[in-house]
Design a protein around this motif. Structure first.
Motif, PDB file in Angstrom:
ATOM      1  N   LEU A 263       0.825  -1.207   0.000  1.00 13.53           N
ATOM      2  CA  LEU A 263       0.000   0.000   0.000  1.00 13.53           C
ATOM      3  C   LEU A 263       0.859   1.257   0.000  1.00 13.53           C
ATOM      4  CD1 LEU A 263      -2.849  -0.978   2.508  1.00 13.53           C
ATOM      5  CD2 LEU A 263      -3.005  -0.756   0.028  1.00 13.53           C
ATOM      6  N   SER A 264       2.160   1.092  -0.105  1.00 13.77           N
ATOM      7  CA  SER A 264       3.078   2.230  -0.110  1.00 13.77           C
ATOM      8  C   SER A 264       3.539   2.545  -1.529  1.00 13.77           C
ATOM      9  CB  SER A 264       4.306   1.929   0.761  1.00 13.77           C
ATOM     10  OG  SER A 264       5.323   2.889   0.551  1.00 13.77           O
ATOM     11  N   ALA A 265       3.190   3.724  -2.003  1.00 10.95           N
ATOM     12  CA  ALA A 265       3.610   4.130  -3.349  1.00 10.95           C
ATOM     13  C   ALA A 265       5.117   4.291  -3.431  1.00 10.95           C
ATOM     14  CB  ALA A 265       2.908   5.434  -3.732  1.00 10.95           C
ATOM     15  N   GLU A 266       5.729   4.823  -2.372  1.00  8.70           N
ATOM     16  CA  GLU A 266       7.188   5.009  -2.353  1.00  8.70           C
ATOM     17  C   GLU A 266       7.885   3.643  -2.418  1.00  8.70           C
ATOM     18  OE1 GLU A 266       9.503   7.772  -1.434  1.00  8.70           O
ATOM     19  OE2 GLU A 266       7.987   9.132  -2.230  1.00  8.70           O
ATOM     20  N   GLN A 267       7.422   2.698  -1.623  1.00  8.73           N
ATOM     21  CA  GLN A 267       8.043   1.378  -1.635  1.00  8.73           C
ATOM     22  C   GLN A 267       7.875   0.705  -2.996  1.00  8.73           C
ATOM     23  OE1 GLN A 267       6.428  -0.815   1.754  1.00  8.73           O
ATOM     24  NE2 GLN A 267       8.317  -0.459   2.862  1.00  8.73           N
ATOM     25  N   ARG A 268       6.682   0.805  -3.546  1.00 10.28           N
ATOM     26  CA  ARG A 268       6.448   0.153  -4.832  1.00 10.28           C
ATOM     27  C   ARG A 268       7.398   0.683  -5.904  1.00 10.28           C
ATOM     28  NH1 ARG A 268       1.907   1.030  -9.368  1.00 10.28           N
ATOM     29  NH2 ARG A 268       1.920  -1.036 -10.296  1.00 10.28           N
ATOM     30  N   ALA A 269       7.574   1.999  -5.944  1.00 10.20           N
ATOM     31  CA  ALA A 269       8.428   2.594  -6.974  1.00 10.20           C
ATOM     32  C   ALA A 269       9.863   2.086  -6.866  1.00 10.20           C
ATOM     33  CB  ALA A 269       8.382   4.115  -6.869  1.00 10.20           C
ATOM     34  N   LEU A 270      10.399   2.076  -5.645  1.00  5.93           N
ATOM     35  CA  LEU A 270      11.777   1.626  -5.483  1.00  5.93           C
ATOM     36  C   LEU A 270      11.889   0.121  -5.679  1.00  5.93           C
ATOM     37  CD1 LEU A 270      14.692   2.140  -4.907  1.00  5.93           C
ATOM     38  CD2 LEU A 270      14.193   2.172  -2.451  1.00  5.93           C
ATOM     39  N   ALA A 271      10.905  -0.632  -5.214  1.00 10.35           N
ATOM     40  CA  ALA A 271      10.942  -2.086  -5.405  1.00 10.35           C
ATOM     41  C   ALA A 271      10.951  -2.434  -6.889  1.00 10.35           C
ATOM     42  CB  ALA A 271       9.744  -2.735  -4.715  1.00 10.35           C
ATOM     43  N   GLN A 272      10.141  -1.751  -7.675  1.00  8.22           N
ATOM     44  CA  GLN A 272      10.110  -2.015  -9.112  1.00  8.22           C
ATOM     45  C   GLN A 272      11.457  -1.714  -9.762  1.00  8.22           C
ATOM     46  OE1 GLN A 272       6.555   0.344 -10.083  1.00  8.22           O
ATOM     47  NE2 GLN A 272       5.533  -1.545 -10.711  1.00  8.22           N
ATOM     48  N   ARG A 273      12.099  -0.643  -9.327  1.00 10.09           N
ATOM     49  CA  ARG A 273      13.427  -0.316  -9.879  1.00 10.09           C
ATOM     50  C   ARG A 273      14.438  -1.393  -9.508  1.00 10.09           C
ATOM     51  NH1 ARG A 273      12.100   5.000  -8.246  1.00 10.09           N
ATOM     52  NH2 ARG A 273      13.563   4.964  -6.488  1.00 10.09           N
ATOM     53  N   ARG A 274      14.419  -1.822  -8.270  1.00  5.24           N
ATOM     54  CA  ARG A 274      15.375  -2.829  -7.823  1.00  5.24           C
ATOM     55  C   ARG A 274      15.138  -4.166  -8.528  1.00  5.24           C
ATOM     56  NH1 ARG A 274      15.456  -4.380  -2.500  1.00  5.24           N
ATOM     57  NH2 ARG A 274      17.712  -4.694  -2.593  1.00  5.24           N
ATOM     58  N   ILE A 275      13.889  -4.514  -8.720  1.00  2.03           N
ATOM     59  CA  ILE A 275      13.555  -5.766  -9.417  1.00  2.03           C
ATOM     60  C   ILE A 275      14.027  -5.706 -10.868  1.00  2.03           C
ATOM     61  CG2 ILE A 275      11.612  -7.141 -10.271  1.00  2.03           C
ATOM     62  CD1 ILE A 275      10.184  -6.291  -7.572  1.00  2.03           C
ATOM     63  N   ALA A 276      13.799  -4.567 -11.515  1.00  2.00           N
ATOM     64  CA  ALA A 276      14.245  -4.409 -12.902  1.00  2.00           C
ATOM     65  C   ALA A 276      15.771  -4.467 -12.996  1.00  2.00           C
ATOM     66  CB  ALA A 276      13.722  -3.091 -13.464  1.00  2.00           C
ATOM     67  N   GLN A 277      16.453  -3.825 -12.046  1.00  2.07           N
ATOM     68  CA  GLN A 277      17.921  -3.841 -12.049  1.00  2.07           C
ATOM     69  C   GLN A 277      18.463  -5.248 -11.854  1.00  2.07           C
ATOM     70  OE1 GLN A 277      18.797  -1.000  -8.960  1.00  2.07           O
ATOM     71  NE2 GLN A 277      18.270   0.763 -10.247  1.00  2.07           N
ATOM     72  N   ALA A 278      17.695  -6.083 -11.157  1.00  4.15           N
ATOM     73  CA  ALA A 278      18.109  -7.475 -10.952  1.00  4.15           C
ATOM     74  C   ALA A 278      17.775  -8.349 -12.155  1.00  4.15           C
ATOM     75  CB  ALA A 278      17.443  -8.034  -9.699  1.00  4.15           C
ATOM     76  N   GLY A 279      17.115  -7.775 -13.183  1.00  2.00           N
ATOM     77  CA  GLY A 279      16.760  -8.520 -14.375  1.00  2.00           C
ATOM     78  C   GLY A 279      15.603  -9.481 -14.174  1.00  2.00           C
ATOM     79  N   LEU A 280      14.719  -9.160 -13.225  1.00  2.52           N
ATOM     80  CA  LEU A 280      13.646 -10.085 -12.872  1.00  2.52           C
ATOM     81  C   LEU A 280      12.262  -9.492 -13.087  1.00  2.52           C
ATOM     82  CD1 LEU A 280      15.306 -11.395  -9.589  1.00  2.52           C
ATOM     83  CD2 LEU A 280      15.011 -12.704 -11.713  1.00  2.52           C
ATOM     84  N   ALA A 281      12.165  -8.432 -13.860  1.00  2.00           N
ATOM     85  CA  ALA A 281      10.881  -7.756 -14.044  1.00  2.00           C
ATOM     86  C   ALA A 281       9.829  -8.666 -14.671  1.00  2.00           C
ATOM     87  CB  ALA A 281      11.070  -6.502 -14.903  1.00  2.00           C
TER      88      ALA A 281
END
Length: 460
Positions: A263-281
């Motif tokens: 439910l956190s917009a801030e967390q979601r944004a950073l989590a998506q970036r980290r997931i993409a950087q890990a090549g797991l999007a």
């Protein structure tokens, strides 16, 4: 850079009377008209009166029984603590007694935020108080509790309508704030450290903890949950409470397909970036949604220190959701802070300092409450449990030290001195809870009875 443009703590806006505050002389650090709007119950000092006198007498009584000393400005020190005991320095004794008299433990916290008192060993002081929490106020004076205890405001109830706002008050403060004290995994829950070697009796079972070991300990905690729930190639995984994405990343790296919700917009944004950087999007979906709105069937469900924000009223909905979302043969890995059941029952309708300023709408459950809700509402049962509260104490110590080391960056992020003191008190308060044994943290492995799984297969 994420800026905190509104530092009003949870439950403060429009709630100046929640702790019995009345307009008075401002004495808080970083005072001013802006601070008065952000921190109304900190900037305003309650009037003098009988409650302040009672607070003065109680402090003397407590200091005579608990291992600490009090050093009031302009007065003689008192207390039973020896030279190595924590020392509470009262810079403004009159304000301290008025706040505590009006608000009890909430007033104690607000008094610290205001700078009325200080303690070089804040964690030590709070630990000593937590160890004696049931004996601080004499039985004959327990009726006084009714004079200052308040119920949480209805607006903090963790309904579908309110839950996002409650979560946002804490987790949307600023990703940069959390990065000040978390490790590279950005994991905001108890770590699981290696323990002392069995051949060293003095160290056996004790967590071997340091800042340099924290990231590995966080990954160990996550991997234990993934191992216990059987996450591997092809697993359908649901995570309730994304955090900043580390668990989802590690699950997807095993070959799982992951849906993680927050439910956190801030967390979601950073989590998506980290997931993409890990090549797991392609393997992870991060949704901004309530757990009550998730649909599907999952082989493994992970929930790490999210249940504390659910609220007692919604525990039945939470466990019913787990039951309905778990596929036949699936497993649930639940990590939760817990408190003794008797203490939980005694305080569950009380507005505490933590609820008002840090985590609105929640309640730390007991092991008993978790087991009873599972038995009453679901076909699920706890089949394994690991307690590791001492590891949380060390996790919080490291966070506290890192926060203090990075506190000079807070003004750049938009946070004032009152916020710094609030956050430090929160970290010390939490650490003291685990060091005293008032709190614990558990990993639960939860499964469904095989006969129930068979019946569900037949219905389908």
């Amino acid at each position: 850079m994420s800026q905190a443009t509104d530092q009003r703590p949870a439950g403060t806006a429009g709630a100046a009377g929640a702790a019995g505050s009345q307009p008075g002389t401002s004495s808080a650090p970083g005072g001013g008209s802006g601070a008065a709007a952000r921190w109304p119950d900190v900037m305003n000092v309650p009037p003098d009166g009988p409650r302040a006198m009672i607070a003065r007498l109680l402090l003397r009584r407590i200091a005579a029984r608990v291992r600490f000393r009090v050093a009031p400005a302009g007065g003689r020190p008192f207390g039973r603590g020896g030279p190595d005991a924590p020392v509470m320095v009262l810079h403004r004794p009159a304000h301290f007694y008025r706040r505590v008299g009006a608000g009890g433990l909430i007033g104690l916290g607000e008094s610290y935020m205001a700078g009325d008192w200080e303690c070089a060993d804040l964690t030590g002081l709070l630990t000593e108080l937590a160890r004696q929490v049931d004996r601080l106020v004499p039985q004959r004076l327990q009726w006084l509790r009714r004079a200052y205890v308040r119920r949480p405001p209805p607006g903090d109830d963790s309904s579908v309508q309110n839950a996002r706002r409650n979560i946002g008050r804490h987790y949307d403060l600023s990703n940069d704030l959390f990065a000040l004290f978390l490790d590279e995994t950005m994991t905001y829950s108890a770590a699981l450290f290696d323990e002392g070697a069995a051949f060293d009796e003095s160290a056996a079972g004790a967590p071997v903890a340091s800042a340099g070991l924290l990231a590995a300990a966080q990954r160990r905690k996550i991997d234990r949950l993934l191992d216990r729930t059987g996450v591997g190639p092809g697993s359908r995984v649901l995570e309730l409470g994304t955090g900043w994405g580390e668990l989802a990343i590690r699950a997807a790296a095993r070959g799982a397909s992951v849906l993680t919700v927050t439910l956190s917009a801030e967390q979601r944004a950073l989590a998506q970036r980290r997931i993409a950087q890990a090549g797991l999007a392609d393997s992870v979906t991060v949704q901004l949604t309530d757990y009550r709105r998730v649909r599907g069937q999952f082989d493994a469900i992970l929930s790490v220190e999210m249940i504390e924000a659910v609220g007692e009223r919604y525990w039945p909905a939470y466990f019913t959701a787990l039951d309905g979302l778990l596929a036949p043969g699936g497993r649930i890995g639940l990590q939760s802070i817990v408190m003794p059941h008797r203490r939980m029952m005694a305080t569950r309708h009380t507005l505490t300092w933590i609820l008002k300023y840090v985590f609105p709408g929640g309640l730390i459950p007991s092991v008993t409450s978790i087991e009873r809700n599972l038995a009453a509402r679901t076909s699920l049962r706890v089949v394994e449990r690991r307690d590791f509260g001492s590891h949380y104490a060390e996790t919080l110590r490291i966070w506290r030290e890192r926060f203090c080391g990075g506190a000079g960056q807070l003004p750049e992020l938009g946070f004032d001195e009152i916020f710094r003191r609030m956050w430090l008190l929160y970290l010390c308060y939490s650490e003291a809870g685990f060091r005293s044994g008032y709190l614990d943290v558990c990993q639960f492995l939860i499964t469904r009875d095989a006969s129930d799984d068979n019946r569900r297969d037949q219905i389908r």
